[in-house]
Motif scaffolding. Structure first.
Motif, PDB file in Angstrom:
ATOM      1  N   GLU A 176       0.825  -1.211   0.000  1.00  0.00           N
ATOM      2  CA  GLU A 176       0.000   0.000   0.000  1.00  0.00           C
ATOM      3  C   GLU A 176       0.857   1.257   0.000  1.00  0.00           C
ATOM      4  N   GLU A 177       1.862   1.301   0.863  1.00  0.00           N
ATOM      5  CA  GLU A 177       2.625   2.538   1.029  1.00  0.00           C
ATOM      6  C   GLU A 177       3.363   2.927  -0.247  1.00  0.00           C
ATOM      7  N   LEU A 178       4.000   1.980  -0.892  1.00  0.00           N
ATOM      8  CA  LEU A 178       4.743   2.305  -2.112  1.00  0.00           C
ATOM      9  C   LEU A 178       3.802   2.704  -3.244  1.00  0.00           C
ATOM     10  N   ALA A 179       2.633   2.069  -3.293  1.00  0.00           N
ATOM     11  CA  ALA A 179       1.658   2.455  -4.324  1.00  0.00           C
ATOM     12  C   ALA A 179       1.147   3.863  -4.066  1.00  0.00           C
ATOM     13  N   ARG A 180       0.925   4.200  -2.792  1.00  0.00           N
ATOM     14  CA  ARG A 180       0.477   5.559  -2.474  1.00  0.00           C
ATOM     15  C   ARG A 180       1.542   6.581  -2.849  1.00  0.00           C
ATOM     16  N   GLU A 181       2.787   6.277  -2.568  1.00  0.00           N
ATOM     17  CA  GLU A 181       3.862   7.198  -2.939  1.00  0.00           C
ATOM     18  C   GLU A 181       3.854   7.452  -4.434  1.00  0.00           C
ATOM     19  N   LEU A 182       3.628   6.395  -5.197  1.00  0.00           N
ATOM     20  CA  LEU A 182       3.619   6.539  -6.657  1.00  0.00           C
ATOM     21  C   LEU A 182       2.422   7.353  -7.119  1.00  0.00           C
ATOM     22  N   ILE A 183       1.222   6.990  -6.665  1.00  0.00           N
ATOM     23  CA  ILE A 183       0.023   7.674  -7.158  1.00  0.00           C
ATOM     24  C   ILE A 183       0.009   9.131  -6.708  1.00  0.00           C
ATOM     25  N   GLU A 184       0.545   9.411  -5.510  1.00  0.00           N
ATOM     26  CA  GLU A 184       0.585  10.788  -5.024  1.00  0.00           C
ATOM     27  C   GLU A 184       1.627  11.626  -5.750  1.00  0.00           C
ATOM     28  N   SER A 185       2.593  10.983  -6.383  1.00  0.00           N
ATOM     29  CA  SER A 185       3.618  11.717  -7.128  1.00  0.00           C
ATOM     30  C   SER A 185       3.149  12.140  -8.520  1.00  0.00           C
ATOM     31  N   LEU A 186       2.014  11.598  -8.970  1.00  0.00           N
ATOM     32  CA  LEU A 186       1.527  11.908 -10.306  1.00  0.00           C
ATOM     33  C   LEU A 186       0.925  13.307 -10.348  1.00  0.00           C
ATOM     34  N   ASP A 187       1.159  13.997 -11.438  1.00  0.00           N
ATOM     35  CA  ASP A 187       0.496  15.287 -11.602  1.00  0.00           C
ATOM     36  C   ASP A 187      -0.949  15.049 -12.044  1.00  0.00           C
ATOM     37  N   GLU A 188      -1.706  16.125 -12.171  1.00  0.00           N
ATOM     38  CA  GLU A 188      -3.133  15.989 -12.450  1.00  0.00           C
ATOM     39  C   GLU A 188      -3.397  15.253 -13.754  1.00  0.00           C
ATOM     40  N   GLU A 189      -2.610  15.550 -14.779  1.00  0.00           N
ATOM     41  CA  GLU A 189      -2.825  14.911 -16.083  1.00  0.00           C
ATOM     42  C   GLU A 189      -2.459  13.429 -16.024  1.00  0.00           C
ATOM     43  N   GLN A 190      -1.357  13.090 -15.368  1.00  0.00           N
ATOM     44  CA  GLN A 190      -0.960  11.694 -15.227  1.00  0.00           C
ATOM     45  C   GLN A 190      -2.005  10.916 -14.424  1.00  0.00           C
ATOM     46  N   GLU A 272       5.557   6.986 -19.570  1.00  0.00           N
ATOM     47  CA  GLU A 272       5.049   8.345 -19.380  1.00  0.00           C
ATOM     48  C   GLU A 272       5.329   8.876 -17.982  1.00  0.00           C
ATOM     49  N   LEU A 273       6.128   8.151 -17.214  1.00  0.00           N
ATOM     50  CA  LEU A 273       6.488   8.566 -15.869  1.00  0.00           C
ATOM     51  C   LEU A 273       7.894   9.157 -15.862  1.00  0.00           C
ATOM     52  N   SER A 274       8.151   9.991 -14.882  1.00  0.00           N
ATOM     53  CA  SER A 274       9.491  10.551 -14.723  1.00  0.00           C
ATOM     54  C   SER A 274      10.428   9.481 -14.173  1.00  0.00           C
ATOM     55  N   ALA A 275      11.718   9.788 -14.152  1.00  0.00           N
ATOM     56  CA  ALA A 275      12.700   8.831 -13.638  1.00  0.00           C
ATOM     57  C   ALA A 275      12.419   8.484 -12.181  1.00  0.00           C
ATOM     58  N   SER A 276      12.071   9.479 -11.369  1.00  0.00           N
ATOM     59  CA  SER A 276      11.798   9.200  -9.956  1.00  0.00           C
ATOM     60  C   SER A 276      10.519   8.397  -9.789  1.00  0.00           C
ATOM     61  N   GLN A 277       9.541   8.646 -10.638  1.00  0.00           N
ATOM     62  CA  GLN A 277       8.302   7.868 -10.576  1.00  0.00           C
ATOM     63  C   GLN A 277       8.547   6.432 -11.025  1.00  0.00           C
ATOM     64  N   GLN A 278       9.383   6.248 -12.034  1.00  0.00           N
ATOM     65  CA  GLN A 278       9.734   4.897 -12.459  1.00  0.00           C
ATOM     66  C   GLN A 278      10.468   4.151 -11.343  1.00  0.00           C
ATOM     67  N   ALA A 279      11.289   4.864 -10.593  1.00  0.00           N
ATOM     68  CA  ALA A 279      11.993   4.233  -9.473  1.00  0.00           C
ATOM     69  C   ALA A 279      10.991   3.761  -8.416  1.00  0.00           C
ATOM     70  N   ARG A 280       9.966   4.556  -8.184  1.00  0.00           N
ATOM     71  CA  ARG A 280       8.916   4.133  -7.244  1.00  0.00           C
ATOM     72  C   ARG A 280       8.178   2.916  -7.784  1.00  0.00           C
ATOM     73  N   LEU A 281       7.938   2.892  -9.090  1.00  0.00           N
ATOM     74  CA  LEU A 281       7.259   1.749  -9.695  1.00  0.00           C
ATOM     75  C   LEU A 281       8.104   0.488  -9.551  1.00  0.00           C
ATOM     76  N   ARG A 282       9.412   0.603  -9.758  1.00  0.00           N
ATOM     77  CA  ARG A 282      10.289  -0.574  -9.598  1.00  0.00           C
ATOM     78  C   ARG A 282      10.242  -1.078  -8.157  1.00  0.00           C
ATOM     79  N   ALA A 283      10.252  -0.160  -7.199  1.00  0.00           N
ATOM     80  CA  ALA A 283      10.197  -0.569  -5.795  1.00  0.00           C
ATOM     81  C   ALA A 283       8.888  -1.284  -5.494  1.00  0.00           C
ATOM     82  N   LEU A 284       7.794  -0.783  -6.062  1.00  0.00           N
ATOM     83  CA  LEU A 284       6.497  -1.428  -5.864  1.00  0.00           C
ATOM     84  C   LEU A 284       6.472  -2.803  -6.518  1.00  0.00           C
ATOM     85  N   LEU A 285       6.999  -2.911  -7.716  1.00  0.00           N
ATOM     86  CA  LEU A 285       7.043  -4.194  -8.412  1.00  0.00           C
ATOM     87  C   LEU A 285       7.857  -5.209  -7.617  1.00  0.00           C
TER      88      LEU A 285
END
Length: 374
Positions: A176-190, A272-285
């Motif tokens: 849950e926590e890593l997914a929240r970090e990722l979704i909260e990092s998205l801008d409005e359009e993302q 379509e994610l930034s480098a830092s967002q991709q890093a969060r995605l890898r951690a979640l995966l």
């Protein structure tokens, strides 16, 4: 080869367990290879998962059974699974010590089954399965190498429990926590692309289907039991539970359509994610693939190394604020990872990691047959 090292550990552990069983126990524990229909049968509900349950084993046999389970999980994965099994005692108290699913003890930490398919060896195919409420582990071994490790299900009910000193027990909290970090990092359009439904499904969408397909929708609870409800009245009870859950959530046909599985992934692509967002995605995966032994997790991580992560999509459904029912999935080539927390006042988590192309090693076995037996 790392997968052979793990395969050898599994062969040794499986043989050690089987050597302690008597004839009656072994008849329940071992299925002939390939037993395809039975091998593809799996659950995460409190039902008979097939094989020999811990209830029917002596302590030494239980220990060797858990040694095989540990051979199929990373150390954190084994600790998490063991904690989930222990939560059956907590859940029994939460249920008022009452049983209603056709078993003498409804919540039972010994109601976990182990099955071996074929003969554990360093040649030819064999597999094994361990499962009970909220745990389902599968591995296929071919010529001594672990070739497939999905589906792999872990759940937790309660998802959060109090510990002494004000601490909390959260076996799947990182999911849950890593997914929240990722979704909260998205801008409005993302975020507008990532959120596929304002209402979360009341369970993981893939359920416990043996095979996944384009257009699969959320399974009704009775279907998750796959005809193995022990008493006729329990089917009506399961139907009522599911219908009431969807009514309370306001989950209607339009939401079924929105969260239904499709071959083309829904949500936002990692490209379509930034480098830092991709890093969060890898951690979640890693929370999903890291449940298997480190050697196998490293092999799985290679599938998403570098630009290969770009095709993985993130999709979210439900509320974004803590305490609201929520669901997400990660989907891409050879990947479907799902998380759902909507039940028991948003304190009941289901997670599953699957390979839609090679669950149970089906694709590996098909190529093996074509190469050596055609």
């Amino acid at each position: 080869m790392p997968d052979r090292v793990v395969g050898e550990r599994m062969v040794e552990a499986a043989r050690a367990w089987l050597d302690l069983l008597d004839g009656e126990q072994r008849a329940a524990a071992v299925r002939p290879w390939p037993s395809e229909e039975e091998r593809h049968r799996w659950y995460y509900t409190p039902t008979d998962h097939g094989g020999l349950p811990l209830q029917r084993m002596r302590p030494a046999q239980q220990q060797r059974a858990m040694r095989l389970v540990a051979a199929g999980l990373s150390h954190p994965g084994y600790v998490t699974a063991s904690t989930i099994i222990g939560l059956e005692n907590v859940l029994d108290q939460a249920d008022g010590w009452a049983g209603n699913w056709g078993r003498e003890r409804n919540r039972d930490p010994l109601a976990y089954w182990l099955t071996v398919f074929g003969e554990p060896s360093l040649s030819g195919p064999w597999s094994w399965r361990f499962g009970g409420h909220h745990v389902s582990v599968h591995h296929l071994i071919l010529d001594g190498r672990v070739r497939a490790s999905t589906p792999c299900f872990l759940g937790a009910d309660p998802a959060t429990s109090p510990l002494l000193g004000g601490l909390l027990l959260r076996p799947l909290g990182a999911a849950e926590e890593l997914a929240r970090e990722l979704i909260e990092s998205l801008d409005e359009e993302q975020r507008s692309r990532a959120v596929i439904s304002p209402v979360a499904p009341v369970d993981i969408v893939s359920g416990n289907r043996p095979r996944l397909g384009d257009g699969d929708r959320l399974m009704p609870l009775p279907d998750v039991w796959r005809g193995h409800l022990p008493e006729p009245g329990l089917h009506d009870l399961a139907t009522s539970i599911h219908q009431n859950a969807e009514a309370r959530a306001g989950f209607g046909p339009q939401h079924h359509d929105a969260v239904g599985l499709t071959a083309a992934p829904k949500g936002i692509a990692a490209a379509e994610l930034s480098a830092s967002q991709q890093a969060r995605l890898r951690a979640l995966l890693d929370v999903f693939i890291g449940r298997v032994p480190e050697e196998l997790a490293a092999r799985e991580a290679e599938k998403f190394a570098g630009d290969r992560l770009h095709d993985v999509h993130v999709a979210w459904a439900g509320g974004l604020e803590r305490g609201l029912p929520h669901y997400y999935r990660l989907q891409g080539p050879h990947l479907l990872a799902e998380y759902d927390n909507t039940q028991r006042n948003v304190n009941h988590v289901h997670t599953v990691w699957r390979d839609p192309d090679c669950d149970f090693g089906d694709d590996v076995l098909r190529r093996h047959v074509e190469e050596f037996h055609s």
